[in-house]
Design a protein around this motif. Structure first.
Motif, PDB file in Angstrom:
ATOM      1  N   UNK A  35       0.842  -1.347   0.023  1.00 15.18           N
ATOM      2  CA  UNK A  35      -0.187  -0.144   0.111  1.00 15.18           C
ATOM      3  C   UNK A  35       0.589   1.349   0.109  1.00 15.18           C
ATOM      4  N   UNK A  36       1.857   1.234   0.769  1.00 14.90           N
ATOM      5  CA  UNK A  36       2.941   2.484   0.840  1.00 14.90           C
ATOM      6  C   UNK A  36       3.663   2.818  -0.526  1.00 14.90           C
ATOM      7  N   UNK A  37       3.949   1.523  -1.150  1.00 11.35           N
ATOM      8  CA  UNK A  37       4.428   1.570  -2.596  1.00 11.35           C
ATOM      9  C   UNK A  37       3.729   2.306  -3.429  1.00 11.35           C
ATOM     10  N   UNK A  38       2.195   1.777  -3.439  1.00  7.27           N
ATOM     11  CA  UNK A  38       1.278   2.181  -4.664  1.00  7.27           C
ATOM     12  C   UNK A  38       0.819   3.510  -4.566  1.00  7.27           C
ATOM     13  N   UNK A  39       0.507   3.690  -3.407  1.00 10.17           N
ATOM     14  CA  UNK A  39      -0.285   5.181  -2.812  1.00 10.17           C
ATOM     15  C   UNK A  39       0.441   6.398  -3.512  1.00 10.17           C
ATOM     16  N   UNK A  40       1.717   6.709  -3.369  1.00 13.06           N
ATOM     17  CA  UNK A  40       2.284   7.882  -3.841  1.00 13.06           C
ATOM     18  C   UNK A  40       2.313   7.777  -5.332  1.00 13.06           C
ATOM     19  N   UNK A  41       2.040   6.681  -6.023  1.00 14.67           N
ATOM     20  CA  UNK A  41       2.189   6.772  -7.453  1.00 14.67           C
ATOM     21  C   UNK A  41       0.508   7.023  -8.186  1.00 14.67           C
ATOM     22  N   UNK A  42      -0.444   7.491  -7.015  1.00 17.43           N
ATOM     23  CA  UNK A  42      -1.681   7.610  -7.493  1.00 17.43           C
ATOM     24  C   UNK A  42      -2.727   6.688  -7.854  1.00 17.43           C
ATOM     25  N   UNK A  43      -2.190   5.354  -7.606  1.00 18.35           N
ATOM     26  CA  UNK A  43      -3.338   4.403  -7.794  1.00 18.35           C
ATOM     27  C   UNK A  43      -4.009   3.917  -6.785  1.00 18.35           C
ATOM     28  N   UNK A  44      -5.279   3.416  -7.057  1.00 14.96           N
ATOM     29  CA  UNK A  44      -6.200   3.225  -5.867  1.00 14.96           C
ATOM     30  C   UNK A  44      -5.646   1.914  -5.265  1.00 14.96           C
ATOM     31  N   UNK A  45      -6.059   1.771  -4.081  1.00 14.73           N
ATOM     32  CA  UNK A  45      -5.530   0.333  -3.212  1.00 14.73           C
ATOM     33  C   UNK A  45      -6.155  -0.626  -3.809  1.00 14.73           C
ATOM     34  N   UNK A  46      -7.498  -0.708  -4.432  1.00 14.54           N
ATOM     35  CA  UNK A  46      -8.086  -2.027  -4.818  1.00 14.54           C
ATOM     36  C   UNK A  46      -7.204  -2.546  -6.018  1.00 14.54           C
ATOM     37  N   UNK A  47      -6.472  -1.664  -6.809  1.00 15.56           N
ATOM     38  CA  UNK A  47      -5.660  -1.949  -7.958  1.00 15.56           C
ATOM     39  C   UNK A  47      -4.577  -3.192  -7.578  1.00 15.56           C
ATOM     40  N   UNK A  48      -4.250  -3.154  -6.032  1.00 15.42           N
ATOM     41  CA  UNK A  48      -3.189  -4.070  -5.731  1.00 15.42           C
ATOM     42  C   UNK A  48      -4.100  -5.565  -5.854  1.00 15.42           C
ATOM     43  N   UNK A  49      -5.359  -5.917  -5.607  1.00 17.75           N
ATOM     44  CA  UNK A  49      -5.937  -7.021  -5.463  1.00 17.75           C
ATOM     45  C   UNK A  49      -6.157  -7.587  -7.114  1.00 17.75           C
ATOM     46  N   UNK A  50      -6.260  -6.550  -8.125  1.00 18.29           N
ATOM     47  CA  UNK A  50      -6.291  -6.973  -9.322  1.00 18.29           C
ATOM     48  C   UNK A  50      -5.035  -7.556  -9.873  1.00 18.29           C
ATOM     49  N   UNK A  51      -4.048  -6.620  -9.815  1.00 16.68           N
ATOM     50  CA  UNK A  51      -2.644  -6.936 -10.074  1.00 16.68           C
ATOM     51  C   UNK A  51      -2.176  -8.187  -9.485  1.00 16.68           C
ATOM     52  N   UNK A  52      -2.289  -8.475  -8.157  1.00 10.43           N
ATOM     53  CA  UNK A  52      -1.795  -9.497  -7.455  1.00 10.43           C
ATOM     54  C   UNK A  52      -2.415 -10.626  -8.121  1.00 10.43           C
ATOM     55  N   UNK A  53      -3.815 -10.783  -8.282  1.00 12.82           N
ATOM     56  CA  UNK A  53      -4.559 -12.189  -8.781  1.00 12.82           C
ATOM     57  C   UNK A  53      -3.842 -12.365 -10.324  1.00 12.82           C
TER      58      UNK A  53
END
Length: 124
Positions: A35-53
């Motif tokens: 979350x700390x890695x992706x937040x400064x880039x402006x992506x929403x947190x839910x994007x992590x679940x999509x990308x991770x899956x």
């Protein structure tokens, strides 16, 4: 020479699939570091679940026997994900070497794994 290529394939494939699986699991679980890695880039947190899956499914596709076309799509997806990560970090002014080296090394491992893949894992 054939054995060297096969060994190189498995070394680079192991390195990149381990990294993708580990980060994919962390992304699906939305760990604080991701979350700390992706937040400064402006992506929403839910994007992590999509990308991770997709990363986890891509690792399965690359490692399982057969399904040559699916493997090509998985390699392409990993390439797009890592180039996107690299460009996102650089475009947002994140120049922390630790955050930039991850995608760079993964790109190198992906390209070398794809290059050294055996004939039974190639479309042509």
């Amino acid at each position: 020479m054939k054995n060297r290529k096969l060994i190189a394939y498995w070394v680079f494939t192991s390195l990149f699939t381990f990294g993708m699986l580990a980060s994919g699991i962390q992304q699906v679980l939305r760990t604080k570091s991701m979350v700390d890695l992706i937040t400064p880039l402006g992506y929403p947190v839910y994007f992590l679940c999509i990308l991770g899956a997709w990363k986890i499914l891509g690792v399965i596709a690359v490692l399982m026997p057969g399904f040559k076309l699916l493997k090509e799509w998985a390699y392409a997806g990993f390439f797009f994900a890592m180039t996107g990560a690299l460009v996102s970090h650089l475009a947002c002014g994140v120049h922390d070497i630790k955050e930039v080296l991850g995608p760079v090394f993964q790109l190198i491992f992906i390209l070398l794994s794809w290059y050294f893949r055996p004939a039974d894992r190639r479309i042509v």
